[in-house]
Design an enzyme around this catalytic site. Sequence first.
Site, short mmCIF file in Angstrom:
data_model
loop_
_atom_site.label_atom_id
_atom_site.label_comp_id
_atom_site.label_asym_id
_atom_site.label_seq_id
_atom_site.Cartn_x
_atom_site.Cartn_y
_atom_site.Cartn_z
N ASP A 129 16.58 -23.88 44.92
CA ASP A 129 15.74 -24.30 45.93
C ASP A 129 15.55 -25.66 46.29
O ASP A 129 15.60 -26.16 47.25
CB ASP A 129 14.45 -23.45 46.07
CG ASP A 129 14.41 -22.00 46.64
OD1 ASP A 129 15.54 -21.48 46.71
OD2 ASP A 129 13.50 -21.62 47.15
N ASP A 168 11.36 -29.99 33.56
CA ASP A 168 10.39 -30.97 34.36
C ASP A 168 11.17 -32.25 34.61
O ASP A 168 11.13 -32.64 35.93
CB ASP A 168 8.97 -31.07 33.82
CG ASP A 168 9.07 -31.26 32.32
OD1 ASP A 168 10.13 -31.31 31.64
OD2 ASP A 168 7.95 -31.62 31.89
N LYS A 171 13.37 -25.92 28.17
CA LYS A 171 11.87 -26.45 28.09
C LYS A 171 11.76 -26.40 26.59
O LYS A 171 10.67 -25.47 26.04
CB LYS A 171 10.86 -25.50 28.87
CG LYS A 171 9.62 -26.19 28.68
CD LYS A 171 9.33 -27.59 29.26
CE LYS A 171 7.78 -27.95 29.42
NZ LYS A 171 7.75 -28.99 29.82
N ASP A 199 16.43 -20.52 39.53
CA ASP A 199 15.90 -19.94 40.91
C ASP A 199 15.22 -21.17 41.33
O ASP A 199 15.54 -21.52 42.52
CB ASP A 199 15.02 -18.98 40.53
CG ASP A 199 14.40 -18.30 41.85
OD1 ASP A 199 15.17 -18.22 42.90
OD2 ASP A 199 13.01 -18.05 42.02
N TYR A 210 12.94 -12.80 34.27
CA TYR A 210 13.02 -12.02 35.12
C TYR A 210 12.93 -10.50 34.48
O TYR A 210 12.79 -9.43 35.33
CB TYR A 210 14.18 -12.05 36.13
CG TYR A 210 13.95 -12.98 37.38
CD1 TYR A 210 13.37 -14.12 36.98
CD2 TYR A 210 14.63 -12.65 38.40
CE1 TYR A 210 13.24 -15.11 38.16
CE2 TYR A 210 14.33 -13.65 39.72
CZ TYR A 210 13.78 -14.77 39.58
OH TYR A 210 13.32 -15.62 40.38
C1 IPM Z 1 17.23 -15.98 44.99
C2 IPM Z 1 16.14 -15.32 45.45
C3 IPM Z 1 15.83 -14.11 44.41
C4 IPM Z 1 15.52 -14.59 43.20
C5 IPM Z 1 14.60 -13.21 44.93
C6 IPM Z 1 14.76 -12.73 46.40
C7 IPM Z 1 14.13 -12.04 43.82
O1 IPM Z 1 14.93 -16.04 45.32
O2 IPM Z 1 18.29 -15.24 44.80
O3 IPM Z 1 17.10 -16.99 44.41
O4 IPM Z 1 14.47 -14.98 42.81
O5 IPM Z 1 16.47 -14.56 42.31
MG MG Z 2 15.57 -18.30 44.82
#
Ligand code: IPM
Ligand code: MG
Length: 355
Positions: free
Chosen positions: A251, A223, A191, A247, A141
Amino acid sequence: MNFKITLLPGDGIGPEVVGEAVRVLETVAAKYKHTFNFQERLMGGCSIDKYGSSLTDETLADCKASDSVLLGAVGGPKWDDPKAKDRPERGLLALRKGLGVFANLRPVKVHPSLVDVSPLKPEKLKGVDILVIRELTGGLYFGQPKMREIKDGHERAVDTLEYYDHEIRRIVNLAFELAKGRRKKVTSVDKANVLESSRLWRQVATQIGNENPDVELEHTLVDTASMKLITAPASFDVVVTENMFGDILTDEASVLAGSMGMLPSASLGEAGVGLFEPIHGSAPDIAGTGIANPIGTILSSAMMLRHSFKLESEACAIEDAVYRTITDGARTADLGGKLTTRQMTDEIIKRIEEN
Ligand code: IPM
Ligand code: MG
């Protein structure tokens, strides 16, 4: 006690869920005789609209001067132009970097009565209790160079995945410390079969593992880790990983809990101000309809009480109330129910007050 909290509701459903978390915090303040002074600031798309910048210097300074920051979500189609000079997400990243919050704690637990909401088989979900620690101020990032150019007649884009040993050490150390209060297992995700930065990550993690023989250390490729999160999620205790891997994996992990709307996070640095935000985004599709699940933000405010203010009983009071609310069958739309954002919060507040 007296605390100053900066609210950054942001965009989309952000203001709705932050507003509900404030009601919960006010309930806690009244019950336990604390004073929370809230100051609200713009960050994200709303700040671009008003000030032409997703995070102004003044807002960052106000955040730094407070005891803690509670954030909703940023972004939306209005600010999605790839050619735009500023983006809501830039403000969020600048805030994380500006506050120096390198450790993002994302606990993933499965409430027993939400097992049916998750698409996974119930037997896979038994005993799932994961703490993902995502490195938050380095890696892909933030690495430099980060740019676009025309080279040899072609358009070229570059992102850089970069880590210093000290950045890895501080986050892996934290993972080991937190694992000691849990099931004493750390899974370091990298990785290393491909990336140089991951080979350094693994080297540092191995050193820290040797210094902490009471904690089991396992290295897993990202992975493989993404597969195991679905096939054997209960095998994880603490997971520590690079910014973007974290990140993506969180999710994925939110699917275990039934909904992204359930998951909180705490972002912490060496000392100083903590940043607390749900892991979900601004959900522009449901913004303004009053149906968003406020629990991710409410649980983030509980993490604020625990980590920033050391108010453990108060944090537990919120978490217990959320737990009982779900046990009693309260459900917002993402969980297959009909309660509005406000009604779900009312249920939680009632249980905090009753207890
Ligand atoms: C998170 C979000 C953020 C990230 C975005 C909105 C920049 O996806 O907090 O997980 O990637 O960190
Ligand atoms: Mg996120």
